[in-house]
Design a protein around this motif. Structure first.
Motif, mmCIF file in Angstrom:
data_model
loop_
_atom_site.group_PDB
_atom_site.id
_atom_site.type_symbol
_atom_site.label_atom_id
_atom_site.label_comp_id
_atom_site.label_asym_id
_atom_site.label_seq_id
_atom_site.Cartn_x
_atom_site.Cartn_y
_atom_site.Cartn_z
ATOM 1 N N LEU A 3 -46.966 25.335 -9.574
ATOM 2 C CA LEU A 3 -48.255 25.645 -10.499
ATOM 3 C C LEU A 3 -49.375 25.726 -9.543
ATOM 4 C CD1 LEU A 3 -47.189 23.357 -13.589
ATOM 5 C CD2 LEU A 3 -47.329 25.838 -13.627
ATOM 6 N N LEU A 4 -49.420 24.830 -8.656
ATOM 7 C CA LEU A 4 -50.622 24.770 -7.913
ATOM 8 C C LEU A 4 -50.994 25.910 -7.030
ATOM 9 C CD1 LEU A 4 -50.757 20.824 -6.973
ATOM 10 C CD2 LEU A 4 -52.233 22.148 -8.881
ATOM 11 N N THR A 5 -50.295 26.832 -6.892
ATOM 12 C CA THR A 5 -50.056 28.189 -6.080
ATOM 13 C C THR A 5 -50.664 29.208 -7.195
ATOM 14 O OG1 THR A 5 -48.063 28.902 -6.798
ATOM 15 C CG2 THR A 5 -48.444 27.587 -4.602
ATOM 16 N N HIS A 6 -51.301 28.742 -8.593
ATOM 17 C CA HIS A 6 -51.682 29.721 -9.562
ATOM 18 C C HIS A 6 -50.428 30.554 -10.076
ATOM 19 C CE1 HIS A 6 -56.078 29.524 -8.600
ATOM 20 N NE2 HIS A 6 -55.593 29.055 -7.518
ATOM 21 N N LYS A 7 -49.002 30.236 -10.002
ATOM 22 C CA LYS A 7 -48.012 30.830 -10.501
ATOM 23 C C LYS A 7 -48.257 30.156 -11.810
ATOM 24 C CE LYS A 7 -43.231 31.734 -9.765
ATOM 25 N NZ LYS A 7 -41.838 31.362 -9.161
ATOM 26 N N PRO A 8 -48.048 31.290 -12.781
ATOM 27 C CA PRO A 8 -48.353 31.138 -14.394
ATOM 28 C C PRO A 8 -46.999 30.289 -14.916
ATOM 29 C CG PRO A 8 -48.441 33.382 -14.110
ATOM 30 C CD PRO A 8 -48.007 32.867 -12.646
ATOM 31 N N VAL A 9 -47.156 29.264 -15.807
ATOM 32 C CA VAL A 9 -46.133 28.219 -16.149
ATOM 33 C C VAL A 9 -45.125 28.809 -16.629
ATOM 34 C CG1 VAL A 9 -47.035 28.151 -18.220
ATOM 35 C CG2 VAL A 9 -45.809 26.174 -17.410
ATOM 36 N N GLN A 10 -45.211 30.028 -17.273
ATOM 37 C CA GLN A 10 -44.100 30.750 -17.786
ATOM 38 C C GLN A 10 -43.035 31.294 -16.677
ATOM 39 O OE1 GLN A 10 -47.165 31.383 -18.535
ATOM 40 N NE2 GLN A 10 -47.658 31.925 -20.756
ATOM 41 N N TYR A 11 -43.476 31.723 -15.501
ATOM 42 C CA TYR A 11 -42.851 32.134 -14.494
ATOM 43 C C TYR A 11 -42.156 30.880 -13.758
ATOM 44 C CZ TYR A 11 -44.445 36.695 -14.634
ATOM 45 O OH TYR A 11 -44.960 37.936 -15.109
ATOM 46 N N VAL A 12 -42.896 29.923 -13.782
ATOM 47 C CA VAL A 12 -42.295 28.429 -13.237
ATOM 48 C C VAL A 12 -41.185 27.928 -14.041
ATOM 49 C CG1 VAL A 12 -42.862 26.218 -12.567
ATOM 50 C CG2 VAL A 12 -44.588 27.914 -12.144
ATOM 51 N N LEU A 13 -41.477 28.080 -15.443
ATOM 52 C CA LEU A 13 -40.246 27.492 -16.128
ATOM 53 C C LEU A 13 -39.135 28.390 -16.468
ATOM 54 C CD1 LEU A 13 -42.337 25.397 -18.708
ATOM 55 C CD2 LEU A 13 -41.302 24.591 -16.488
ATOM 56 N N HIS A 14 -39.510 29.749 -16.189
ATOM 57 C CA HIS A 14 -38.777 30.693 -16.653
ATOM 58 C C HIS A 14 -38.581 31.079 -18.141
ATOM 59 C CE1 HIS A 14 -37.835 32.317 -12.705
ATOM 60 N NE2 HIS A 14 -37.195 31.012 -12.362
ATOM 61 N N GLU A 15 -39.746 30.643 -18.934
ATOM 62 C CA GLU A 15 -39.718 30.626 -20.203
ATOM 63 C C GLU A 15 -40.996 31.107 -21.031
ATOM 64 O OE1 GLU A 15 -37.875 27.187 -23.011
ATOM 65 O OE2 GLU A 15 -40.046 26.730 -22.712
ATOM 66 N N ALA A 16 -40.998 31.970 -21.981
ATOM 67 C CA ALA A 16 -42.084 32.308 -22.532
ATOM 68 C C ALA A 16 -41.865 32.288 -24.199
ATOM 69 C CB ALA A 16 -42.772 33.607 -21.950
#
Length: 297
Positions: A65-78
């Protein structure tokens, strides 16, 4: 580390990138994903210890998350239309505005008519052009279970994600790999009652004003079009519809908020009656089009 300490630590870290409210929202989402507990349950059990493997997972999520990666991609969930969708960097993150497009389409389908012509649920056929995560066809199949739903995309990675989501939601969708801009491939697609699409529509020059987390992670293939041909996909959809849309059929497309009138004029120039619809923010966001000769029937 307790649930409370873990959430406070994550939220504090996220304030480096986000305002307090967004940091809190993201921290809540991540903690629910990690613990499997709703916010109220985490509050009740805030002094419960977080298992070591959960601590490690949370640390990895925080790093991403601290690399600006969207939370949806981090959790693989939207979430879209009340359903969880798997997402990765092969597909765009579904947006709330697109839910309004789905609602507009499903309202037509639920009336079992397309601009005045009676349809039965069994005969209603829908095609989603540029399906990405599959959020549009899967949601439409949920809302219109008797409809036959098709979806196409040029990206194998996107189609794999879409098929995964269709299977997870138990919604049969016919996925087809084609380059929709190649008219020679249209023979692989069926004649349909409704065409729906959220195609690429952002001019390349708009990159200068976009957030870094979008530019760095979301697929440019699904976002951008040439500055000198920003309506290229709408032109292709209109031409396809002239031959593959049944009598009284409709086209529904999401659009660039600043190109509503131009998109409307493009469809009108190809013999359609078209209307622009605003989204919940009051921005031009959708166009519905039907061939003029059909509209008068």
């Amino acid at each position: 580390m307790t649930f409370y300490e873990a959430q406070q630590q994550l939220q504090k870290a996220l304030t480096e990138l986000y305002d307090d409210r967004e940091a809190a929202n993201i921290a809540d989402w991540v903690m629910e994903h990690v613990t499997g507990l709703r916010k109220i349950d985490r509050i009740i059990h805030k002094q419960s210890p977080l298992a070591p493997e959960k601590v490690n997972l949370l640390q990895e999520y925080t790093r991403q998350l601290l690399t600006h990666k969207p939370v949806q991609y981090v959790l693989h969930e939207a979430w879209f239309c009340g359903m969880p969708f798997y997402v990765d960097e092969n597909v765009l993150i579904p947006r709330p505005e697109t839910e309004e497009l789905v609602e507009w389409v499903s309202a037509i389908g639920n009336r079992h008519s397309v601009d005045g012509k009676r349809q039965t649920a069994e005969t209603l056929r829908i095609l989603d052009v540029g399906t990405g995560s599959g959020c549009i066809p899967v949601s439409l199949k949920k809302k219109l279970p008797q409809a036959e739903v098709y979806a196409c995309d040029v990206s194998e990675g996107a189609l794999a994600v879409a098929a995964r989501n269709a299977a997870a939601q138990e919604t049969p969708v016919n996925f087809i790999k084609i380059d929709f801009l190649d008219a020679g491939s249209w023979s692989l697609l069926p004649e349909v009652d409704i065409i729906v699409s959220n195609p690429p529509y952002i001019p390349q020059s708009d990159k200068n004003t976009m957030f870094q987390n979008v530019l760095a992670h979301e697929p440019h293939l699904a976002l951008f079009v040439p500055d000198n041909d920003a309506l290229v996909f709408y032109d292709a959809i209109a031409r396809f519809a002239q031959s593959n849309l049944v009598s009284q059929g409709c086209v529904f497309v999401e659009i660039h908020e600043e190109l509503g009138q131009k998109t409307k004029e493009l469809f009108e120039g190809k013999g359609f009656y078209a209307e622009v619809k605003k989204d919940f923010q009051g921005k031009d966001r959708m166009v519905k089009a039907v061939l003029s000769s059909q509209f008068s029937v």
